[in-house]
Motif scaffolding. Structure first.
Motif, PDB file in Angstrom:
ATOM      1  N   ILE A   1     -13.866 -28.827  10.839  1.00 50.73           N
ATOM      2  CA  ILE A   1     -14.281 -28.199   9.579  1.00 50.73           C
ATOM      3  C   ILE A   1     -15.606 -27.465   9.768  1.00 50.73           C
ATOM      4  N   PHE A   2     -16.555 -28.126  10.427  1.00 51.46           N
ATOM      5  CA  PHE A   2     -17.868 -27.517  10.636  1.00 51.46           C
ATOM      6  C   PHE A   2     -17.747 -26.230  11.460  1.00 51.46           C
ATOM      7  N   LEU A   3     -16.954 -26.265  12.530  1.00 52.86           N
ATOM      8  CA  LEU A   3     -16.808 -25.093  13.382  1.00 52.86           C
ATOM      9  C   LEU A   3     -16.160 -23.933  12.638  1.00 52.86           C
ATOM     10  N   HIS A   4     -15.205 -24.244  11.773  1.00 58.78           N
ATOM     11  CA  HIS A   4     -14.579 -23.179  10.992  1.00 58.78           C
ATOM     12  C   HIS A   4     -15.554 -22.613   9.957  1.00 58.78           C
ATOM     13  N   LEU A   5     -16.458 -23.452   9.466  1.00 59.60           N
ATOM     14  CA  LEU A   5     -17.503 -22.941   8.571  1.00 59.60           C
ATOM     15  C   LEU A   5     -18.454 -22.023   9.328  1.00 59.60           C
ATOM     16  N   VAL A   6     -18.767 -22.387  10.577  1.00 62.34           N
ATOM     17  CA  VAL A   6     -19.618 -21.533  11.408  1.00 62.34           C
ATOM     18  C   VAL A   6     -18.956 -20.178  11.608  1.00 62.34           C
ATOM     19  N   MET A   7     -17.624 -20.186  11.816  1.00 55.66           N
ATOM     20  CA  MET A   7     -16.901 -18.939  12.036  1.00 55.66           C
ATOM     21  C   MET A   7     -16.936 -18.028  10.813  1.00 55.66           C
ATOM     22  N   ARG A   8     -17.175 -18.591   9.641  1.00 49.37           N
ATOM     23  CA  ARG A   8     -17.245 -17.786   8.414  1.00 49.37           C
ATOM     24  C   ARG A   8     -18.681 -17.417   8.059  1.00 49.37           C
ATOM     25  N   SER A   9     -19.624 -17.837   8.882  1.00 52.50           N
ATOM     26  CA  SER A   9     -21.043 -17.609   8.593  1.00 52.50           C
ATOM     27  C   SER A   9     -21.584 -16.475   9.448  1.00 52.50           C
ATOM     28  N   SER A  10     -22.871 -16.199   9.286  1.00 51.53           N
ATOM     29  CA  SER A  10     -23.515 -15.164  10.096  1.00 51.53           C
ATOM     30  C   SER A  10     -23.629 -15.564  11.563  1.00 51.53           C
ATOM     31  N   ALA A  11     -23.359 -16.831  11.874  1.00 48.22           N
ATOM     32  CA  ALA A  11     -23.411 -17.308  13.270  1.00 48.22           C
ATOM     33  C   ALA A  11     -22.040 -17.282  13.931  1.00 48.22           C
ATOM     34  N   HIS A  12     -21.090 -16.532  13.357  1.00 48.47           N
ATOM     35  CA  HIS A  12     -19.729 -16.523  13.889  1.00 48.47           C
ATOM     36  C   HIS A  12     -19.651 -16.018  15.326  1.00 48.47           C
ATOM     37  N   PHE A  13     -20.653 -15.230  15.737  1.00 48.68           N
ATOM     38  CA  PHE A  13     -20.653 -14.670  17.090  1.00 48.68           C
ATOM     39  C   PHE A  13     -20.794 -15.746  18.162  1.00 48.68           C
ATOM     40  N   LEU A  14     -21.144 -16.971  17.766  1.00 51.40           N
ATOM     41  CA  LEU A  14     -21.310 -18.049  18.744  1.00 51.40           C
ATOM     42  C   LEU A  14     -19.977 -18.674  19.157  1.00 51.40           C
ATOM     43  N   ILE A  15     -18.898 -18.319  18.452  1.00 53.22           N
ATOM     44  CA  ILE A  15     -17.588 -18.923  18.712  1.00 53.22           C
ATOM     45  C   ILE A  15     -16.584 -17.848  19.089  1.00 53.22           C
ATOM     46  N   TRP A  16     -15.821 -18.101  20.134  1.00 47.32           N
ATOM     47  CA  TRP A  16     -14.778 -17.187  20.590  1.00 47.32           C
ATOM     48  C   TRP A  16     -13.427 -17.759  20.188  1.00 47.32           C
ATOM     49  N   ASN A  17     -12.745 -17.065  19.287  1.00 52.24           N
ATOM     50  CA  ASN A  17     -11.444 -17.526  18.801  1.00 52.24           C
ATOM     51  C   ASN A  17     -10.573 -16.312  18.490  1.00 52.24           C
ATOM     52  N   PRO A  18     -10.137 -15.588  19.534  1.00 53.97           N
ATOM     53  CA  PRO A  18      -9.387 -14.354  19.306  1.00 53.97           C
ATOM     54  C   PRO A  18      -8.049 -14.619  18.616  1.00 53.97           C
ATOM     55  N   ASP A  19      -7.680 -13.706  17.755  1.00 59.87           N
ATOM     56  CA  ASP A  19      -6.402 -13.794  17.035  1.00 59.87           C
ATOM     57  C   ASP A  19      -5.350 -13.055  17.857  1.00 59.87           C
ATOM     58  N   ILE A  20      -4.687 -13.777  18.731  1.00 58.67           N
ATOM     59  CA  ILE A  20      -3.702 -13.178  19.624  1.00 58.67           C
ATOM     60  C   ILE A  20      -2.548 -12.584  18.825  1.00 58.67           C
ATOM     61  N   ALA A  21      -2.165 -13.262  17.731  1.00 58.21           N
ATOM     62  CA  ALA A  21      -1.039 -12.791  16.926  1.00 58.21           C
ATOM     63  C   ALA A  21      -1.313 -11.417  16.318  1.00 58.21           C
ATOM     64  N   ALA A  22      -2.591 -11.124  16.052  1.00 59.00           N
ATOM     65  CA  ALA A  22      -2.941  -9.848  15.421  1.00 59.00           C
ATOM     66  C   ALA A  22      -3.221  -8.755  16.437  1.00 59.00           C
ATOM     67  N   ALA A  23      -3.166  -9.079  17.720  1.00 59.16           N
ATOM     68  CA  ALA A  23      -3.585  -8.126  18.760  1.00 59.16           C
ATOM     69  C   ALA A  23      -2.724  -6.869  18.764  1.00 59.16           C
ATOM     70  N   HIS A  24      -1.423  -7.001  18.592  1.00 57.84           N
ATOM     71  CA  HIS A  24      -0.543  -5.825  18.612  1.00 57.84           C
ATOM     72  C   HIS A  24      -0.926  -4.840  17.521  1.00 57.84           C
ATOM     73  N   GLN A  25      -1.126  -5.342  16.297  1.00 52.50           N
ATOM     74  CA  GLN A  25      -1.475  -4.461  15.191  1.00 52.50           C
ATOM     75  C   GLN A  25      -2.840  -3.812  15.417  1.00 52.50           C
ATOM     76  N   GLN A  26      -3.770  -4.560  16.013  1.00 50.78           N
ATOM     77  CA  GLN A  26      -5.083  -3.992  16.300  1.00 50.78           C
ATOM     78  C   GLN A  26      -4.985  -2.885  17.340  1.00 50.78           C
ATOM     79  N   TRP A  27      -4.109  -3.064  18.307  1.00 51.86           N
ATOM     80  CA  TRP A  27      -3.909  -2.028  19.305  1.00 51.86           C
ATOM     81  C   TRP A  27      -3.296  -0.781  18.657  1.00 51.86           C
ATOM     82  N   VAL A  28      -2.304  -0.983  17.806  1.00 56.29           N
ATOM     83  CA  VAL A  28      -1.660   0.141  17.128  1.00 56.29           C
ATOM     84  C   VAL A  28      -2.651   0.859  16.212  1.00 56.29           C
TER      85      VAL A  28
END
Length: 392
Positions: A33-60
């Motif tokens: 829970i804490f780590l997911h809160l960090v990901m929604r905060s201004s400190a999100h850059f400290l966590i690497w959690n790429p959305d692989i499922a969204a990668a195709h749409q981002q490429w397109v």
């Protein structure tokens, strides 16, 4: 009787094991829970959690619309509104793209994010000088990209050129994929970078040429695509990959030097300004800035490197007596590079007002320079340029 006596320790072990398991489960849940809160905060850059499922749409969505070395803007976007045909920001007061008295390169603190087009400090500086200052800033740029952009702008005939450096640029200069420092997960955020050879000369590392499968590899196995990116996930200063066990992920996050820098009251990039930092960011940034100035001199221009302090720089100045980028100022001065830190003059101009009023979100003491802050920067810069005899 003997069977009951033997079973009692077994039950106790089972109870202890259950309690420990329950405690670990609760701790894991709390950490997640804490780590997911960090990901929604201004400190999100400290966590690497790429959305692989969204990668195709981002490429397109990216649509092959990038610069082959700098990442962004693409050649088409670089000369489209709100930029003019030369690639400079549209200047409503001085719309003619020829005969600029000065030009400026850098990131969003040069471009003027978060304020109307005519209200950035470059545009306000134009009005104070009574001539066009061509704004070639690009949001998100490092000093390296600003320098390469300058070398390309051969039609920039302004006799004076400014290189604006926001302090975080020192970290961007050792990075190739901006996704590692909190930018959007997109192929547009991939760029080349400079490294120094054994003699201290700048060597350009090309932007990787990738297709969609290469983009997926970048997200899944970054080191295979950008091995010379200092900020690779799970390295000393790179983001921590979000994975189970979350307790271990949180422990690794808590041990990051960038986190401890913030706890101590410094900007998170503070250590990158140390001469002995393993990234080599300080000598690299100094070499890029010096190369920018020497290129300007070769083209018959007068160049000035301008530090653009953020709120964290003023906090460091107040707490420790000097901003985090003092080492860069010292190196550039020793190399006879003209450099100007407007921090002292800005504080004097503010008087009793807080430095937070310089920024677009004064209540949070964050963001880019606001309209008021941009006006003060323009005042300070016009005074300094005249003092140096750079402009009349």
């Amino acid at each position: 009787m003997v069977a009951r006596s033997d079973a009692s320790p077994v039950r106790r072990v089972a109870l202890w094991a259950s309690a420990i398991f329950l405690l670990l489960a609760v701790m894991e849940g709390a950490c997640a829970i804490f780590l997911h809160l960090v990901m929604r905060s201004s400190a999100h850059f400290l966590i690497w959690n790429p959305d692989i499922a969204a990668a195709h749409q981002q490429w397109v969505s990216a649509g092959d619309n990038w610069d082959d070395e700098l990442g962004w803007p693409s050649p088409r976007t670089a000369v489209s509104p709100p930029r003019d045909r030369t690639g400079a920001k549209q200047n409503l007061d001085f719309p003619e793209s020829d005969h600029a008295c000065a030009s400026a390169y850098g990131d969003s603190f040069v471009w003027g994010d978060d304020v109307p087009l005519a209200k950035g400090w470059i545009e306000q500086l134009s009005r104070k000088l009574g001539c066009r200052v061509a704004n070639y800033g690009v949001s998100g740029y490092g000093t390296d990209q600003a320098y390469v952009r300058f070398t390309r702008m051969t039609k920039d005939e302004a006799p004076v050129v400014l290189l604006g450096i926001f302090p975080e640029n020192v970290m961007r200069n050792v990075n190739q994929y901006r996704g590692f420092i909190g930018f959007d997960q997109s192929p547009l955020a991939l760029k080349g970078r400079f490294v120094l050879d054994g003699a201290g000369h700048l060597i350009w590392v090309q932007r990787p040429r990738i297709d969609e499968s290469g983009f997926l590899r970048l997200l899944r196995d970054p080191a295979s695509i950008v091995p010379q990116d200092y900020l690779l996930p799970d390295t000393r200063d790179g983001p921590v990959t979000l994975r189970f066990p979350y307790l271990l992920t949180l422990a690794r996050l808590a041990l990051m030097p960038r986190v401890w820098a913030r706890i101590a009251g410094y900007p998170s990039w503070n250590d990158f300004y140390r001469a002995d930092h393993p990234s080599g960011a300080l000598p690299l940034t100094a070499a890029i800035a010096e190369a920018f100035v020497r290129e300007a001199e070769r083209r018959g221009k007068r160049a000035l490197v301008v530090m653009l302090p953020g709120a964290s720089s003023f906090r460091a100045r107040a707490k420790f007596g000097e901003p985090e980028y003092t080492s860069l100022l010292n190196v550039l001065t020793a190399r006879h590079v003209d450099v100007f830190d407007p921090g002292t003059a800005l504080l004097a101009a503010l008087g009793q007002r807080s430095y937070c009023e310089l920024y677009v979100m004064p209540a949070d003491c964050s963001g880019h320079y606001g309209v008021f802050g941009s006006g003060l920067v323009a005042d300070v810069m016009s005074t300094e340029l005249r003092r140096r005899g750079v402009v009349k």
